[in-house]
Design an enzyme around this catalytic site. Structure first.
Site, PDB file in Angstrom:
ATOM      1  N   PHE A 192       0.838  -1.107  -0.048  1.00  0.00           N
ATOM      2  CA  PHE A 192       0.163  -0.048  -0.028  1.00  0.00           C
ATOM      3  C   PHE A 192       0.972   1.442   0.030  1.00  0.00           C
ATOM      4  CE2 PHE A 192      -4.471   0.800   0.887  1.00  0.00           C
ATOM      5  CZ  PHE A 192      -5.022  -0.024   0.276  1.00  0.00           C
ATOM      6  N   GLN A 213      -8.016  14.704   2.403  1.00  0.00           N
ATOM      7  CA  GLN A 213      -7.122  13.985   1.556  1.00  0.00           C
ATOM      8  C   GLN A 213      -8.125  13.620   0.284  1.00  0.00           C
ATOM      9  OE1 GLN A 213      -6.635   9.540   2.336  1.00  0.00           O
ATOM     10  NE2 GLN A 213      -4.642  10.608   2.408  1.00  0.00           N
ATOM     11  N   HIS A 266      -7.801  11.359  -2.954  1.00  0.00           N
ATOM     12  CA  HIS A 266      -7.272  10.014  -3.404  1.00  0.00           C
ATOM     13  C   HIS A 266      -6.822   9.940  -4.750  1.00  0.00           C
ATOM     14  CE1 HIS A 266      -7.285   5.491  -3.977  1.00  0.00           C
ATOM     15  NE2 HIS A 266      -7.444   5.269  -2.744  1.00  0.00           N
ATOM     16  N   LEU A 320     -14.521   5.350  -5.906  1.00  0.00           N
ATOM     17  CA  LEU A 320     -13.107   4.885  -5.645  1.00  0.00           C
ATOM     18  C   LEU A 320     -12.682   3.606  -6.379  1.00  0.00           C
ATOM     19  CD1 LEU A 320     -10.941   5.545  -3.543  1.00  0.00           C
ATOM     20  CD2 LEU A 320     -11.889   3.996  -2.283  1.00  0.00           C
ATOM     21  N   GLU A 357      -6.880   1.702  -3.590  1.00  0.00           N
ATOM     22  CA  GLU A 357      -5.495   1.820  -3.641  1.00  0.00           C
ATOM     23  C   GLU A 357      -4.757   0.254  -4.155  1.00  0.00           C
ATOM     24  OE1 GLU A 357      -3.408   4.818  -1.325  1.00  0.00           O
ATOM     25  OE2 GLU A 357      -2.065   3.547  -0.539  1.00  0.00           O
ATOM     26  N   ARG A 368      -0.528   9.516  -0.610  1.00  0.00           N
ATOM     27  CA  ARG A 368      -1.531   9.905  -1.528  1.00  0.00           C
ATOM     28  C   ARG A 368      -1.313  11.412  -1.872  1.00  0.00           C
ATOM     29  NH1 ARG A 368      -6.627   6.570   1.403  1.00  0.00           N
ATOM     30  NH2 ARG A 368      -6.106   4.614   0.461  1.00  0.00           N
ATOM     31  N   HIS A 397     -11.676  12.239  -0.367  1.00  0.00           N
ATOM     32  CA  HIS A 397     -11.776  11.025  -0.034  1.00  0.00           C
ATOM     33  C   HIS A 397     -11.783  10.891   1.486  1.00  0.00           C
ATOM     34  CE1 HIS A 397     -11.308   6.653   0.310  1.00  0.00           C
ATOM     35  NE2 HIS A 397     -10.170   6.545   1.005  1.00  0.00           N
ATOM     36  N   ARG A 453      -3.052  11.044   5.514  1.00  0.00           N
ATOM     37  CA  ARG A 453      -3.392   9.534   6.224  1.00  0.00           C
ATOM     38  C   ARG A 453      -2.825   8.591   4.972  1.00  0.00           C
ATOM     39  NH1 ARG A 453      -7.065   5.599   5.121  1.00  0.00           N
ATOM     40  NH2 ARG A 453      -8.638   6.811   3.937  1.00  0.00           N
TER      41      ARG A 453
HETATM   42  C1  LIG Z   1     -15.115   4.118  -0.612  1.00  0.00           C
HETATM   43  C2  LIG Z   1     -14.322   4.363   0.757  1.00  0.00           C
HETATM   44  C3  LIG Z   1     -13.157   3.104   0.504  1.00  0.00           C
HETATM   45  C4  LIG Z   1     -12.286   3.068   1.871  1.00  0.00           C
HETATM   46  N1  LIG Z   1     -11.273   2.223   1.804  1.00  0.00           N
HETATM   47  C5  LIG Z   1     -10.562   2.217   3.048  1.00  0.00           C
HETATM   48  C6  LIG Z   1      -9.930   1.128   3.186  1.00  0.00           C
HETATM   49  O1  LIG Z   1      -9.488   0.375   2.508  1.00  0.00           O
HETATM   50  N2  LIG Z   1      -8.836   1.135   4.383  1.00  0.00           N
HETATM   51  C7  LIG Z   1      -8.819   1.998   5.274  1.00  0.00           C
HETATM   52  O2  LIG Z   1      -8.185   2.290   6.153  1.00  0.00           O
HETATM   53  N3  LIG Z   1      -9.955   3.089   5.137  1.00  0.00           N
HETATM   54  C8  LIG Z   1     -10.492   3.163   4.002  1.00  0.00           C
HETATM   55  N4  LIG Z   1     -11.697   4.158   3.974  1.00  0.00           N
HETATM   56  C9  LIG Z   1     -11.668   5.152   5.008  1.00  0.00           C
HETATM   57  C10 LIG Z   1     -12.516   4.434   6.122  1.00  0.00           C
HETATM   58  O3  LIG Z   1     -13.319   3.405   5.496  1.00  0.00           O
HETATM   59  C11 LIG Z   1     -13.391   5.432   6.998  1.00  0.00           C
HETATM   60  O4  LIG Z   1     -12.727   6.458   7.318  1.00  0.00           O
HETATM   61  C12 LIG Z   1     -13.972   4.751   8.391  1.00  0.00           C
HETATM   62  O5  LIG Z   1     -14.434   3.610   7.879  1.00  0.00           O
HETATM   63  C13 LIG Z   1     -14.786   5.561   9.054  1.00  0.00           C
HETATM   64  O6  LIG Z   1     -15.452   4.682   9.938  1.00  0.00           O
HETATM   65  P1  LIG Z   1     -16.255   5.309  11.259  1.00  0.00           P
HETATM   66  O7  LIG Z   1     -16.552   4.276  12.336  1.00  0.00           O
HETATM   67  O8  LIG Z   1     -15.338   6.574  11.895  1.00  0.00           O
HETATM   68  O9  LIG Z   1     -17.270   6.122  10.503  1.00  0.00           O
HETATM   69  P2  LIG Z   1     -18.533   5.490   9.380  1.00  0.00           P
HETATM   70  O10 LIG Z   1     -18.350   4.148   8.993  1.00  0.00           O
HETATM   71  O11 LIG Z   1     -18.876   6.496   8.486  1.00  0.00           O
HETATM   72  O12 LIG Z   1     -19.938   5.535  10.661  1.00  0.00           O
HETATM   73  C14 LIG Z   1     -20.339   6.801  10.800  1.00  0.00           C
HETATM   74  C15 LIG Z   1     -21.679   6.292  11.947  1.00  0.00           C
HETATM   75  O13 LIG Z   1     -22.128   7.488  12.502  1.00  0.00           O
HETATM   76  C16 LIG Z   1     -23.749   7.449  12.342  1.00  0.00           C
HETATM   77  N5  LIG Z   1     -23.800   8.918  12.290  1.00  0.00           N
HETATM   78  C17 LIG Z   1     -23.518  10.032  11.700  1.00  0.00           C
HETATM   79  N6  LIG Z   1     -24.169  10.915  11.861  1.00  0.00           N
HETATM   80  C18 LIG Z   1     -25.314  10.960  13.026  1.00  0.00           C
HETATM   81  C19 LIG Z   1     -26.310  11.312  13.375  1.00  0.00           C
HETATM   82  N7  LIG Z   1     -26.543  12.586  13.134  1.00  0.00           N
HETATM   83  N8  LIG Z   1     -26.913  10.725  14.347  1.00  0.00           N
HETATM   84  C20 LIG Z   1     -26.786   9.446  14.369  1.00  0.00           C
HETATM   85  N9  LIG Z   1     -25.725   8.741  13.727  1.00  0.00           N
HETATM   86  C21 LIG Z   1     -25.002   9.303  12.873  1.00  0.00           C
HETATM   87  C22 LIG Z   1     -23.894   6.765  10.955  1.00  0.00           C
HETATM   88  O14 LIG Z   1     -25.118   6.232  10.838  1.00  0.00           O
HETATM   89  C23 LIG Z   1     -22.848   5.779  10.905  1.00  0.00           C
HETATM   90  O15 LIG Z   1     -23.535   4.684  11.806  1.00  0.00           O
HETATM   91  C24 LIG Z   1     -12.547   4.318   2.808  1.00  0.00           C
HETATM   92  C25 LIG Z   1     -13.471   5.197   2.637  1.00  0.00           C
HETATM   93  C26 LIG Z   1     -14.480   5.080   1.575  1.00  0.00           C
HETATM   94  C27 LIG Z   1     -15.234   6.340   1.569  1.00  0.00           C
END
Ligand SMILES: Cc1cc2nc3c(=O)[nH]c(=O)nc-3n(C[C@H](O)[C@H](O)[C@H](O)COP(=O)(O)OP(=O)(O)OC[C@H]3O[C@@H](n4cnc5c(N)ncnc54)[C@H](O)[C@@H]3O)c2cc1C
Length: 564
Positions: free
Chosen positions: A113, A228, A230, A240, A243, A274, A341, A376
């Protein structure tokens, strides 16, 4: 009124991991999420998760790569914690049922990566986030006697009493009913704010609610200028392409068929960090060597990867290429470009997830620990969500054990209910539509707060954001009902996006240097003497963003010039 020791807002990887840790520590827990937990954006994570598992690897090497990737803005104490705890966390996931890919000898396979000095990314094909999220959800159900789930509940504000966070107000999306939730500890795990930009790789639900909730409650945001881009998103719609494709060996080519990364990053080429790859691509495009529609793209050539391997390890992007670009990526190059991203910034926390507001924690993309600093590394975010989700859950449970349940008034509920009624009462057709304002915000941010920035563009963006905030005050909604009224929630989310966007632009204007994802064409050098510090944004009494600074923690690695 529901009352829990630990209340978690968000059920992505950070929220679910926090819930499990808090329940295992003996706390009563509730997880509240605006969408069903497995629809959180974590489900879209494709490429994998980093951990120094290989026998020839060492967590210090992972930590150094992360510090260098952050352009020395990451806090090294937090980075050490994340990298040292990573191997055990990934093995724990494996033990509870995540089917990580294995090599022919039966060991966990690790893919290359960006920005990493060794292969250290564990993966489940290119659906790693989905695989982990579903296994954690099973565990959440297993602890059902200690974890209450409020699925499809939207949090509208945090309740601050006696200087500390005492709970939240939320709306049941299904019925429109409002409720107050009291808690001894509240953990924000609300994910990122990618929807400030258009296009973005982020799901429609990534609207920065958690950052805005914390900011309005008085907690500082940090590193918000660090957004960031991507290097590989589809040129037409921002989808997306993981990577992992470059990790498997794919090349980037310009209009001359040149593998141009050899000029920008001679040793790492496509696998530089990135920020470096996105800037190189944008330079090629700006200098007229782009491909595709109006020369706005770059070729990602995956045909150099053996077809069998692509079909096995990258099957999801084979589908994305076919369905969304009409390209068979195993046979021809696909046109990509840099696209928004991830937000490195967020609610400022320490390594236990504590924010400066008593009783309030944050973990995952909503938080800024800061382990990512200016940029990141790919596959470090899933790790961040799990390590700091767990640590926040453990600390919040311990805090709750020594705290009395706060007495919470219902007044904040009535305030929020009135706020929603006022939105519903706006005369139809009087103001602009929420979707129009959001569209203008996204395209403005993507024009002026992107890979390259300068003072003029940033000032334009700030003017637009402030005008849009005024327009948002009168934006009418079409749906006036109570059941699944996503329209009214969209208006609330727009307010959150505008708060986040303002913090991003104000911070980007303030940082008069180039570091990590922030490249100022008017200040093209990194300036450690002046800017080796975090920028924080706190909300003033009158609602304006107030700028502050925080020192960068350096443990073992003095800043040096970054070369890939
Ligand atoms: C397409 C894509 C691919 C990616 N691939 C990778 C990868 O391969 N490796 C890597 O390390 N990272 C990757 N990332 C980044 C990573 O996936 C995210 O940064 C990470 O999953 C975020 O997790 P989280 O638990 O912080 O939030 P999220 O998974 O975004 O969850 C947010 C939660 O908050 C809740 N929420 C939000 N606002 C409210 C509200 N007002 N009231 C109640 N609930 C609310 C939502 O319902 C949800 O359950 C990727 C991101 C994307 C977009």
């Amino acid at each position: 009124m529901p009352a829990h020791d630990v209340l978690i807002i968000g059920a992505g990887l950070a929220g679910q991991r926090a819930a499990l840790a808090a329940a295992q520590a003996g706390a009563t827990v509730a997880v509240l999420s605006k969408v069903h937990p497995v629809r959180s954006h974590s489900v879209a994570a494709a490429g994998g998760i980093n951990a120094a598992i290989a026998v020839e690897d060492d967590w210090r090497s992972h930590a150094y790569d992360t510090v260098k990737g952050s352009d020395f803005l990451g806090d090294q104490d937090a980075i050490e914690v994340m990298c040292a705890e990573a191997p055990a966390e990934v093995l724990h996931l494996e033990h509870i049922g995540v089917t990580f890919h294995r090599d022919e000898t039966g060991r966990l396979d690790l893919r290359a990566f960006g920005g990493a000095s060794i292969n250290r990314t564990a993966y489940v094909a290119d659906i790693t986030g989905q695989a982990i999220l579903h296994v954690l959800y099973e565990q959440l159900l297993r602890f059902g006697d200690r974890i209450d789930r409020y699925e499809e509940w939207f949090t509208t504000s945090l309740i601050v009493d006696d200087g500390g966070c005492a709970g939240v107000v939320a709306r049941d999306v299904r019925s429109g009913a409002m409720e107050v939730f009291a808690a001894k500890s509240v953990i924000l795990a609300c994910g990122g704010a990618g929807q400030c930009f258009k296009p973005t790789t982020n799901g429609l639900i990534c609207t920065g609610d958690g950052m805005a909730l914390a900011y309005r409650a008085g907690a500082p945001l940090m590193d918000m200028e660090m957004v960031q881009y991507h290097p590989t998103t589809l040129v037409e719609n921002g989808f997306l392409i993981t990577e992992g494709a470059r990790g498997e060996g794919a090349h980037l080519l310009n209009a001359d068929g040149e593998r141009f990364m050899e000029r920008y990053a001679p040793s790492k080429r496509e696998l530089a960090s990135r920020d470096v790859v996105s800037r190189a691509e944008q330079t090629e495009i700006d200098e007229g060597r782009g491909v595709g529609p109006d020369g706005r793209g770059i070729y990602l050539d995956i045909t150099v990867v053996p077809r069998r391997r692509t079909l096995e390890a990258l099957r999801e992007i084979v589908n994305i290429g076919r369905d969304f670009a009409g390209v068979d990526i195993t046979r021809e190059p696909i046109v990509i470009r840099p696209g928004q991203h991830y937000v490195m910034g967020g609610v400022r926390t320490d390594v236990h997830g504590r924010t400066p507001l008593d009783g309030l924690y944050a973990a995952g993309e909503v938080a800024c620990v800061s382990v990512h600093g200016g940029n990141r590394l790919g596959a470090n975010s899933l790790l961040d969500t799990l390590i700091f989700g767990r640590r926040a859950g453990e600390h919040a449970a311990a805090r709750a054990a020594g705290t009395r349940m706060p007495r919470v008034s219902r007044a904040p509920l009535h305030d929020d209910a009135r706020r929603i009624e006022a939105i519903l009462a706006r005369p139809a057709g009087a103001g602009r539509r929420v979707s129009e304002i959001k569209e203008e915000l996204g395209t403005t941010m993507n024009r002026h707060v992107a890979v390259f920035r300068d003072e003029g563009g940033l000032r334009t963006a700030l003017d637009v954001v402030r005008r849009l905030r005024e327009e948002a005050e009168s934006a009418a909604v079409d749906d006036r009902g109570t059941v699944f009224n996503q329209d009214v929630l969209g208006a609330i989310e727009l307010g959150c996006l505008l708060d986040c966007a303002e913090a991003m632009v104000v911070s980007a204007l303030e940082r008069r240097e180039s570091r990590g994802a922030q490249f100022r064409t008017d200040f093209p050098r990194r300036d450690d003497a002046e800017w080796l510090k975090h920028i924080t944004i706190t909300r003033d009494g009158d609602g304006a963003p107030r700028i502050g600074y925080a020192p960068v923690t350096i443990t073992r690695w003095e800043p040096e010039e970054r070369r890939y």
